[in-house]
Write a protein that holds these residues in place. Structure first.
Motif, PDB file in Angstrom:
ATOM      1  N   ALA A 133      98.944 -10.652 -15.706  1.00  0.00           N
ATOM      2  CA  ALA A 133      97.851 -11.629 -15.681  1.00  0.00           C
ATOM      3  C   ALA A 133      96.707 -11.083 -16.525  1.00  0.00           C
ATOM      4  O   ALA A 133      96.408  -9.884 -16.495  1.00  0.00           O
ATOM      5  CB  ALA A 133      97.385 -11.907 -14.255  1.00  0.00           C
ATOM      6  N   LYS A 165      98.090 -16.114 -16.791  1.00  0.00           N
ATOM      7  CA  LYS A 165      99.451 -15.597 -16.991  1.00  0.00           C
ATOM      8  C   LYS A 165     100.033 -16.042 -18.326  1.00  0.00           C
ATOM      9  O   LYS A 165     100.751 -15.296 -18.982  1.00  0.00           O
ATOM     10  CB  LYS A 165     100.348 -16.049 -15.837  1.00  0.00           C
ATOM     11  CG  LYS A 165      99.929 -15.467 -14.482  1.00  0.00           C
ATOM     12  CD  LYS A 165     100.817 -15.959 -13.370  1.00  0.00           C
ATOM     13  CE  LYS A 165     100.493 -15.262 -12.052  1.00  0.00           C
ATOM     14  NZ  LYS A 165      99.095 -15.445 -11.646  1.00  0.00           N
ATOM     15  N   GLU A 166      99.712 -17.266 -18.729  1.00  0.00           N
ATOM     16  CA  GLU A 166     100.259 -17.791 -19.973  1.00  0.00           C
ATOM     17  C   GLU A 166      99.691 -17.074 -21.202  1.00  0.00           C
ATOM     18  O   GLU A 166     100.359 -16.990 -22.246  1.00  0.00           O
ATOM     19  CB  GLU A 166      99.960 -19.291 -20.077  1.00  0.00           C
ATOM     20  CG  GLU A 166     100.582 -20.137 -18.975  1.00  0.00           C
ATOM     21  CD  GLU A 166     102.095 -20.170 -19.054  1.00  0.00           C
ATOM     22  OE1 GLU A 166     102.631 -19.969 -20.165  1.00  0.00           O
ATOM     23  OE2 GLU A 166     102.743 -20.384 -18.006  1.00  0.00           O
ATOM     24  N   ARG A 214      94.740 -23.816 -14.903  1.00  0.00           N
ATOM     25  CA  ARG A 214      96.046 -24.163 -15.465  1.00  0.00           C
ATOM     26  C   ARG A 214      96.944 -22.949 -15.666  1.00  0.00           C
ATOM     27  O   ARG A 214      97.727 -22.885 -16.618  1.00  0.00           O
ATOM     28  CB  ARG A 214      95.868 -24.932 -16.781  1.00  0.00           C
ATOM     29  CG  ARG A 214      95.265 -26.316 -16.612  1.00  0.00           C
ATOM     30  CD  ARG A 214      95.092 -27.039 -17.928  1.00  0.00           C
ATOM     31  NE  ARG A 214      96.313 -27.072 -18.728  1.00  0.00           N
ATOM     32  CZ  ARG A 214      96.427 -27.684 -19.910  1.00  0.00           C
ATOM     33  NH1 ARG A 214      95.382 -28.321 -20.418  1.00  0.00           N
ATOM     34  NH2 ARG A 214      97.557 -27.659 -20.578  1.00  0.00           N
ATOM     35  N   ASN A 215      96.797 -21.974 -14.802  1.00  0.00           N
ATOM     36  CA  ASN A 215      97.654 -20.784 -14.840  1.00  0.00           C
ATOM     37  C   ASN A 215      97.547 -20.036 -16.167  1.00  0.00           C
ATOM     38  O   ASN A 215      98.473 -19.312 -16.576  1.00  0.00           O
ATOM     39  CB  ASN A 215      99.115 -21.186 -14.593  1.00  0.00           C
ATOM     40  CG  ASN A 215      99.936 -20.073 -13.978  1.00  0.00           C
ATOM     41  OD1 ASN A 215      99.416 -19.295 -13.173  1.00  0.00           O
ATOM     42  ND2 ASN A 215     101.195 -19.988 -14.341  1.00  0.00           N
TER      43      ASN A 215
END
Length: 465
Positions: free
Chosen positions: A237, A312-313, A308-309
């Motif tokens: 992350a 991690k993306e 929107r995560n």
């Protein structure tokens, strides 16, 4: 376009100072003879800069305001020695003219412009009053003396001088009216084109930066202040730490191996011989710092909270930027995470240029016009998403966006018409539609033939008997 009349111009000169790199100065451009720097204004600007209570942009605006005062004295009053009885109103008359745009092609001043000009002029006059007249060159003595006399000959200066300004700023009497040029609009970048914008951004650095702004909700000036060790990938992350560019505490090791703890300003000076980018004045490398509400007030640091995560993306993009993009650019002696093609710290102007190029590609791809959306619209998208999609509490959004006051967060709290309609329907459904609600009996049904305002003669007869 008509340009206001002026006998002065503002330039930025390089200075050799431990706390600044440039200084805004006022240059007088006479009809005859060479231009000359106003020494009194330069000393005043340097005094404020050394005190550190004004941003560089505010210093520039102060110098511009004093330049307008000089224009008024020179071009309107003729620059002659005015009788002392009239000098008492020199500054007051100037502010009135500046307020209403009545001379030299000026336009009406807004509330903020007027208050800033008034503050700049008063602070300048007080400054020159405290400095001996022998300090100033001959071409400035008359103007400085005019300012001094204007202050001294006014009765009860603090109460009566510039009285109209105090009265007009008093809100209980209606306040100072300002012209309305239309409603202020706040534009979040369109959600249906954001992914396309990122797709059209081919450079991994720029794509990572735009994603951080849109999904992290921070200002570009805050993001560009980050050091390399402020951006790390932990447990797959991305963690992006924001810190005050001058006052935030940091630990580092000297060349001798000793551990040192101090501010970021001290760290930059001792390790790199640099000033924080907030002190770069008019140089392209300058950055602002509006101020945020920190998670850790003692260390003056705060985390970036991603939607929107994205935390991690963006890990893969972060590693690609570090190991591919940064490896191709020259290495420079500085700690900053974002760098340009020359290896120097990335400038805000360069980021804005890349955003405009990506936006143009989206416009060509879809045949639309996005000219009203700037780089800051990515931050507005974050606020819009938190309100319109997540339905988050305003106080929580305030923390995510780093606002000191919740009133600032409310500006970003956009609700789309579609969401408003959906919420209204849901509220009605929870309440129950009118057809489903039990019908209440009327007054006649509850009381027989007796209705409100009608006398029951039978009851009246029985009671009389």
């Amino acid at each position: 376009m008509h340009r206001p009349e002026t006998a002065n111009t503002v330039v930025h000169i390089a200075i050799d100072a431990p706390d600044a790199l440039t200084l805004p100065v006022l240059v007088e451009v006479p009809d005859e003879g060479p231009p000359s720097v106003s020494l009194s204004v330069a000393k005043f600007a340097r005094y404020l800069q050394r005190e550190g209570m004004r941003s560089y942009e505010t210093l520039r605006k102060y110098v511009v305001a004093i330049g307008k005062l000089k224009d008024y004295y020179t071009l309107v009053r003729g620059g002659e020695a005015v009788p002392s009885g009239e000098l008492g109103s020199l500054i007051e008359d100037f502010l009135h003219a500046y307020d209403h745009g009545s001379v030299l092609g000026w336009t009406d001043a807004t509330q903020n412009e007027y208050v800033l000009c008034r503050t700049a002029v008063l602070e300048y006059v007080k400054f020159v009053m405290d400095v001996g007249s022998a300090t100033w060159p001959a071409n400035e003595v008359r103007f400085v003396e005019a300012c001094r006399l204007s202050w001294r000959t006014a009765k009860h200066a603090e109460q009566s001088l510039l009285f109209h300004t105090k009265k007009r700023l008093r809100k209980k009497t209606g306040g100072r009216k300002k012209n309305s040029t239309g409603l202020r609009q706040y534009k979040p970048f369109p959600a249906n084109y954001l992914d396309a914008l990122l797709e059209e951004t081919k450079n991994p650095r720029d794509r990572l930066l735009f994603s951080t702004l849109a999904f992290g909700g921070r200002r570009v000036s805050e993001v560009l202040h980050a050091y390399t060790h402020d951006v790390v990938a932990t447990n797959e992350a991305l963690h992006y730490r924001l810190a005050h560019p001058r006052k935030s505490l940091i630990e580092w090791r000297t060349l001798a191996g000793a551990s040192v703890r101090g501010t970021r300003a001290e760290y930059l000076k001792s390790q790199f011989g640099m000033l924080p980018r907030t002190e770069h004045g008019a140089l392209p490398s300058k950055l602002g710092w509006k101020g945020i509400k920190f998670d850790d007030e003692a260390a003056q640091t705060s985390e970036t909270y991603f939607i929107r995560n994205a935390d991690k993306e963006l890990v893969a993009l972060h590693r690609k930027y570090l190991h591919e993009v940064r490896q191709r650019v020259p290495r420079r002696h500085h700690p900053y995470y974002w760098v340009g093609e020359d290896g120097e710290p990335l400038t805000q102007k360069a980021v804005e240029g890349q955003f405009l190029l990506a936006r143009k590609r989206v416009e060509e791809r879809f045949g639309i016009d996005l000219s009203g959306y700037g780089l800051h619209s990515l931050r507005h998208y974050f606020g819009f998403y938190c309100v319109d999609v997540l339905r988050a509490d305003l106080l929580m959004i305030q923390k995510w966006m780093g606002h000191t006051h919740v009133s600032s967060t409310a500006i970003y709290a956009h609700i789309s018409p579609e969401t408003a309609r959906d919420e209204l329907r849901k509220a009605e459904k929870r309440k129950g539609s009118p057809a489903e609600e039990p019908r209440q009996p009327s007054a006649i049904e509850r009381h027989g033939s007796t209705a409100i305002g009608v006398v029951d003669t039978r009851r009246l007869t029985r009671k009389t008997a």
